[in-house]
Design an enzyme around this catalytic site. Sequence first.
Site, PDB file in Angstrom:
ATOM      1  N   GLY A  15      38.281  45.139  49.893  1.00  0.00           N
ATOM      2  CA  GLY A  15      36.914  44.673  50.121  1.00  0.00           C
ATOM      3  C   GLY A  15      35.828  45.480  49.437  1.00  0.00           C
ATOM      4  CB  SER A  16      35.614  47.709  46.482  1.00  0.00           C
ATOM      5  OG  SER A  16      36.042  46.933  45.391  1.00  0.00           O
ATOM      6  CG  ASN A  17      34.304  42.904  44.024  1.00  0.00           C
ATOM      7  OD1 ASN A  17      33.384  43.048  43.215  1.00  0.00           O
ATOM      8  ND2 ASN A  17      35.578  43.077  43.695  1.00  0.00           N
ATOM      9  CG  LEU A  88      44.932  37.957  47.697  1.00  0.00           C
ATOM     10  CD1 LEU A  88      45.935  39.082  47.803  1.00  0.00           C
ATOM     11  CD2 LEU A  88      44.496  37.753  46.254  1.00  0.00           C
ATOM     12  CB  ILE A  91      39.907  27.325  48.465  1.00  0.00           C
ATOM     13  CG1 ILE A  91      39.524  28.809  48.430  1.00  0.00           C
ATOM     14  CG2 ILE A  91      38.798  26.519  49.119  1.00  0.00           C
ATOM     15  CD1 ILE A  91      39.430  29.479  49.797  1.00  0.00           C
ATOM     16  CG  ASN A 105      38.113  33.466  42.762  1.00  0.00           C
ATOM     17  OD1 ASN A 105      38.180  34.360  43.618  1.00  0.00           O
ATOM     18  ND2 ASN A 105      39.031  33.325  41.817  1.00  0.00           N
ATOM     19  CG  HIS A 107      40.815  35.741  37.863  1.00  0.00           C
ATOM     20  ND1 HIS A 107      41.834  35.618  38.783  1.00  0.00           N
ATOM     21  CD2 HIS A 107      41.404  36.016  36.672  1.00  0.00           C
ATOM     22  CE1 HIS A 107      42.996  35.795  38.168  1.00  0.00           C
ATOM     23  NE2 HIS A 107      42.765  36.036  36.887  1.00  0.00           N
ATOM     24  CG  ASP A 148      42.586  31.906  39.156  1.00  0.00           C
ATOM     25  OD1 ASP A 148      41.736  32.159  40.031  1.00  0.00           O
ATOM     26  OD2 ASP A 148      43.671  32.500  39.071  1.00  0.00           O
ATOM     27  CD  GLU A 177      36.387  42.450  40.052  1.00  0.00           C
ATOM     28  OE1 GLU A 177      37.172  41.558  39.726  1.00  0.00           O
ATOM     29  OE2 GLU A 177      36.625  43.244  40.990  1.00  0.00           O
TER      30      GLU A 177
HETATM   31  C1  GAR Z   1      39.150  42.124  42.594  1.00  0.00           C
HETATM   32  O1  GAR Z   1      39.419  42.821  41.403  1.00  0.00           O
HETATM   33  C2  GAR Z   1      39.171  40.635  42.352  1.00  0.00           C
HETATM   34  O2  GAR Z   1      38.777  40.266  41.066  1.00  0.00           O
HETATM   35  C3  GAR Z   1      40.648  40.335  42.535  1.00  0.00           C
HETATM   36  O3  GAR Z   1      41.040  41.126  43.624  1.00  0.00           O
HETATM   37  C4  GAR Z   1      40.283  42.337  43.597  1.00  0.00           C
HETATM   38  C5  GAR Z   1      39.763  42.618  44.989  1.00  0.00           C
HETATM   39  O4  GAR Z   1      39.216  43.901  45.036  1.00  0.00           O
HETATM   40  N1  GAR Z   1      40.860  38.944  42.761  1.00  0.00           N
HETATM   41  C6  GAR Z   1      41.946  38.300  42.312  1.00  0.00           C
HETATM   42  O5  GAR Z   1      42.835  38.854  41.701  1.00  0.00           O
HETATM   43  C7  GAR Z   1      41.962  36.796  42.604  1.00  0.00           C
HETATM   44  N2  GAR Z   1      42.976  36.148  41.868  1.00  0.00           N
HETATM   45  P1  GAR Z   1      38.346  44.370  46.270  1.00  0.00           P
HETATM   46  O6  GAR Z   1      39.125  43.999  47.536  1.00  0.00           O
HETATM   47  O7  GAR Z   1      38.221  45.844  46.123  1.00  0.00           O
HETATM   48  O8  GAR Z   1      37.035  43.644  46.211  1.00  0.00           O
END
Ligand code: GAR
Length: 191
Positions: A15-17, A88, A91, A105, A107, A148, A177
């Site tokens: 969940g850093s984003n 993951l 949807i 989303n 990616h 995607d 991101e």
């Molecule tokens: C992110 O890099 C995002 O782009 C990726 O998961 C990571 C989650 O990081 N998403 C995918 O790969 C979707 N196919 P986070 O939990 O630190 O935000």
Amino acid sequence: MKNKKHIAIFASGNGSNAQQLMQYFQHHSAVEIKLVVCNKPDALVLQKAATMNVATFLINKEELKTAEKMLPILQQHQIDFIVLAGFLLQIPNWLIQNFPNKIINIHPALLPKYGGKGMFGRFVHEAVIEANENESGISIHFVNENYDEGKIIFQAKCSVDENETIETLSKKIHALEHEYLPKIVEQLLNE
Ligand code: GAR
């Protein structure tokens, strides 16, 4: 009466984003992060949401397939827009139909390359490095019925250097991101 746009973030892991989004919009005049939806009871994103006083909702793969459990929660929080940030599960159509062009989303690669089922997180970076790509990046796109494949809204690139590892590439991608996702969400909600 509500005067802000309400966002739900869907996330499955660290969940850093999600955290970046919650911080960016914490004192925003027009946008509020209302809810974090997660499918993993032990995911760190749930703690991050709690620290930021954002409501959380846990849902499993089966429950997500129908609107029954989830739609009332989204309605209760008057959600206008959904951001998938490391979520993951696929949807389902009912959700896409209820939020047309309102689900995006992020990616961790330059779509249309390195997307699709099973392509998430470190598996994406591993595939990029193994293919000897000299650049990678991020894609922010609308969500449709296929993994995607929805319309791309924004991309940013980074180099893939000699001796690049999954860890170093993952760091570069996360930095991109964190820099761009909140701004793109803000722009989309302003339109
Ligand atoms: C992110 O890099 C995002 O782009 C990726 O998961 C990571 C989650 O990081 N998403 C995918 O790969 C979707 N196919 P986070 O939990 O630190 O935000």
